[in-house]
Design an enzyme around this catalytic site. Structure first.
Site: not given
Ligand code: SAM
Length: 254
Positions: A86, A111, A161, A197, A235
């Site tokens: 993941e 993460e 994101d 979303d 979320f």
């Molecule tokens: C918008 S959040 C969504 C978190 C979770 N999947 C959820 O559904 O609530 C996106 C997460 O992806 C992580 N992320 C983005 N690019 C990443 C990468 N290349 N390696 C590790 N984490 C990453 C960010 O730090 C962030 O916490």
């Protein structure tokens, strides 16, 4: 969402994106994307509980990032089982639920956000999740440097994101050539499961995945059904309340 200085992104990789011609196979996705990260490191504070969990449990449940050294799931988990990665688990709410629901699968949650790592470590410990490990590092670098081609049974990318500003689109996770990298790491009939979303990102991701050699939409032309084991998070409920549709994509590598 935090903005980062523009200088971070001013390099030759700036021209790469789904609007560009399909790239020829490159040696290195990370070199191509040098300085372009799919995350913004947030200054967010850790709670005392998250900090303690991180300090006491990371050595037990986090796997180290060792550039160039192949990651061997059988060693990390002490057993042979399907191996699912993941990318960007946030606070790990869905990650822990899914690992609990599918004990016969080995899960690696990746993460960069330390409070989320602390939180998920506490869940691993409290729920005795023996099929879940964490990597606290950039997933793209890890996948390229350490994960062997043809070794991942599935990828989960949930609510990444969306990077909505046009000048930030290059930071999105699901785009070529990153999708080529993901495809290369999948086993035959491995899958990529993406959920968002953000309608415009969903369309963008579908275009990128459609154009990635080796991947096929299991729901041709359309959106996938929710996997029965994917929980609805807080979320996601908020997105639904605010009127945003949840889009799911499921691609396989036949
Ligand atoms: C918008 S959040 C969504 C978190 C979770 N999947 C959820 O559904 O609530 C996106 C997460 O992806 C992580 N992320 C983005 N690019 C990443 C990468 N290349 N390696 C590790 N984490 C990453 C960010 O730090 C962030 O916490």
């Amino acid at each position: 969402m935090d903005d980062e200085p523009d200088t971070l992104n001013r390099n030759s990789a700036e021209t790469v994106g789904p609007d560009s011609p399909a790239p020829a196979p490159r040696e290195s996705v990370t070199a191509l994307r040098r300085g372009i990260r799919s995350y913004a490191l947030r200054a967010g504070r850790m709670t005392e509980f998250q900090r303690t969990s991180f300090e006491t449990l990371a050595a037990r449940w986090c796997v180290p990032f060792r550039s160039g050294e192949p990651f061997v799931p059988e060693t990390a988990f002490g057993r042979t089982a399907p191996f699912v990665v993941e990318i960007g688990f946030g606070m790990g709410v869905a990650t822990a639920e899914i690992a609990a629901a599918l004990p016969a699968t080995n899960f690696l949650g990746i993460e960069v956000h330390t409070p989320g790592v602390g939180k998920l470590l506490s869940e691993i410990e409290n729920r005795s999740l023996r099929n879940l490990r964490i990597l606290h590092h950039d997933a793209v670098e890890f996948l390229e440097d350490c994960v062997r081609p043809g070794s991942v049974s599935g990828f989960h990318v949930f609510f990444p994101d969306p990077w909505p500003k046009k000048r930030h689109h290059k930071r999105r996770l699901i785009q070529r050539p990153l999708t080529d990298l993901l495809a290369s790491r999948l086993v035959p009939w491995g899958y990529l499961y993406f959920v968002t979303d953000w309608e415009e990102y969903a369309l963008w991701a579908r275009d990128a995945l459609d154009s990635t050699p080796g991947l096929t939409n299991r729901f041709p032309g359309g959106w996938a059904d929710r996997a029965p084991w994917r929980p609805v998070t807080k979320f996601e409920r908020r997105a639904l309340t605010e009127g945003r549709e949840i889009r799911e994509l499921w691609y396989v590598k036949p």
